[in-house]
Design a protein around this motif. Sequence first.
Motif, PDB file in Angstrom:
ATOM      1  N   GLY A  32       0.369  -1.738  -0.041  1.00  0.00           N
ATOM      2  CA  GLY A  32      -0.045  -0.256  -0.154  1.00  0.00           C
ATOM      3  C   GLY A  32       1.209   1.271  -0.035  1.00  0.00           C
ATOM      4  O   GLY A  32       0.007   2.402   0.003  1.00  0.00           O
ATOM      5  N   GLU A  33       2.502   1.514   0.064  1.00  0.00           N
ATOM      6  CA  GLU A  33       2.884   2.274  -0.144  1.00  0.00           C
ATOM      7  C   GLU A  33       2.978   3.161  -1.359  1.00  0.00           C
ATOM      8  O   GLU A  33       3.277   2.272  -2.500  1.00  0.00           O
ATOM      9  CB  GLU A  33       4.512   1.938   0.591  1.00  0.00           C
ATOM     10  N   ILE A  34       3.473   4.232  -1.158  1.00  0.00           N
ATOM     11  CA  ILE A  34       3.366   4.594  -2.808  1.00  0.00           C
ATOM     12  C   ILE A  34       5.236   5.470  -2.642  1.00  0.00           C
ATOM     13  O   ILE A  34       5.387   6.268  -1.755  1.00  0.00           O
ATOM     14  CB  ILE A  34       2.294   6.048  -2.647  1.00  0.00           C
ATOM     15  N   VAL A  35       6.169   4.881  -3.752  1.00  0.00           N
ATOM     16  CA  VAL A  35       7.345   4.962  -3.223  1.00  0.00           C
ATOM     17  C   VAL A  35       8.305   5.782  -4.442  1.00  0.00           C
ATOM     18  O   VAL A  35       7.510   4.990  -5.871  1.00  0.00           O
ATOM     19  CB  VAL A  35       8.489   3.831  -2.548  1.00  0.00           C
ATOM     20  N   ILE A  36       8.609   6.695  -4.856  1.00  0.00           N
ATOM     21  CA  ILE A  36       8.590   7.293  -6.100  1.00  0.00           C
ATOM     22  C   ILE A  36      10.453   7.157  -5.414  1.00  0.00           C
ATOM     23  O   ILE A  36      10.898   7.038  -5.004  1.00  0.00           O
ATOM     24  CB  ILE A  36       9.100   8.881  -6.057  1.00  0.00           C
ATOM     25  N   MET A  37      11.623   7.289  -6.913  1.00  0.00           N
ATOM     26  CA  MET A  37      12.928   6.477  -7.369  1.00  0.00           C
ATOM     27  C   MET A  37      12.944   7.978  -8.556  1.00  0.00           C
ATOM     28  O   MET A  37      12.827   8.045  -9.098  1.00  0.00           O
ATOM     29  CB  MET A  37      12.933   4.752  -7.941  1.00  0.00           C
ATOM     30  N   THR A  38      14.400   8.285  -7.902  1.00  0.00           N
ATOM     31  CA  THR A  38      15.172   9.346  -8.282  1.00  0.00           C
ATOM     32  C   THR A  38      16.383   9.421  -8.511  1.00  0.00           C
ATOM     33  O   THR A  38      17.136   8.452  -7.934  1.00  0.00           O
ATOM     34  CB  THR A  38      14.303  10.865  -7.868  1.00  0.00           C
ATOM     35  N   GLY A  39      16.759  10.179  -9.287  1.00  0.00           N
ATOM     36  CA  GLY A  39      17.926   9.816  -9.819  1.00  0.00           C
ATOM     37  C   GLY A  39      18.636  10.230 -11.059  1.00  0.00           C
ATOM     38  O   GLY A  39      18.015  10.207 -12.549  1.00  0.00           O
ATOM     39  N   PRO A  40      19.639  10.426 -11.574  1.00  0.00           N
ATOM     40  CA  PRO A  40      20.519  10.667 -13.154  1.00  0.00           C
ATOM     41  C   PRO A  40      19.597   9.694 -13.949  1.00  0.00           C
ATOM     42  O   PRO A  40      19.995   8.784 -13.744  1.00  0.00           O
ATOM     43  CB  PRO A  40      21.962  11.014 -12.743  1.00  0.00           C
ATOM     44  N   SER A  41      20.042   9.707 -14.600  1.00  0.00           N
ATOM     45  CA  SER A  41      19.973   9.316 -16.265  1.00  0.00           C
ATOM     46  C   SER A  41      20.962   7.750 -16.360  1.00  0.00           C
ATOM     47  O   SER A  41      22.073   8.672 -15.395  1.00  0.00           O
ATOM     48  CB  SER A  41      19.624   9.750 -17.696  1.00  0.00           C
TER      49      SER A  41
END
Length: 250
Positions: free
Chosen positions: A50-59
């Motif tokens: 049920g968690e909403i996780v955003i993963m970010t970082g450079p290309s």
Amino acid sequence: MMQESLPVISDSTAFDLESAIVIKNLNHYFGEGGLRKQVLFDINLEISVGEIVIMTGPSGSGKTTLLTLMGGLRSAQEGSLQILGQEICGARKQQLTQLRRQIGYIFQAHNLMTFLTARENVRMSLELHDQFLNEDINTKAIAMLETVGLGDRVNYYPEKLSGGQKQRVAIARALVSHPKIVLADEPTAALDKKSGRDVVELMQKLAKEQGCTILLVTHDNRILDIADRIIYMEDGQLKSDGADAVTNMH
């Protein structure tokens, strides 16, 4: 040693796991022999149901590779990768196929079938699941398109839809079968600010209603607030997890 095949998790199965995804000491390589190159390094990550996780970082930091491993689109090589309580590191194709039926995918290029209408694209997702075959899947597909604001576009082909509308069809297709996990790779990249915002808020709403776990890869700073948690990847490693991940973006 023979690995057991995955049990098929139907909607009627009691689903009481606390973690949808558990990754321990995961490494991944591309190429063979002298050309072998490590692309993921000692990844450790746990995502709750049920968690909403955003993963970010450079290309080029390994985000999409990690996403495809979690989605069973390629086989994990080293370490432990448990999805919905099943170890899929070293899993056979049959296991990965069964796993993929529990997961909804949303890609940057919405990957719609151009020769199918919006309704037929969404309906196709239901046809993969035996439990829906006795139901009126046409009605289900139309209801889902209405939920994403496309009730008046059900019989349109993709070429007659705007970028935002195509992405909504892709979301409807991903969520119509009530997947346990949704994996989204840059779902707002091709959209303007308003469409992008609408699309992720729609995902958020449907996920909360369906108790679904969402992992979203994005470079889009405008949608970070929908996440319960943000993780930051760089050079094939998870560098930070939580509030400090946001500061890495700016």
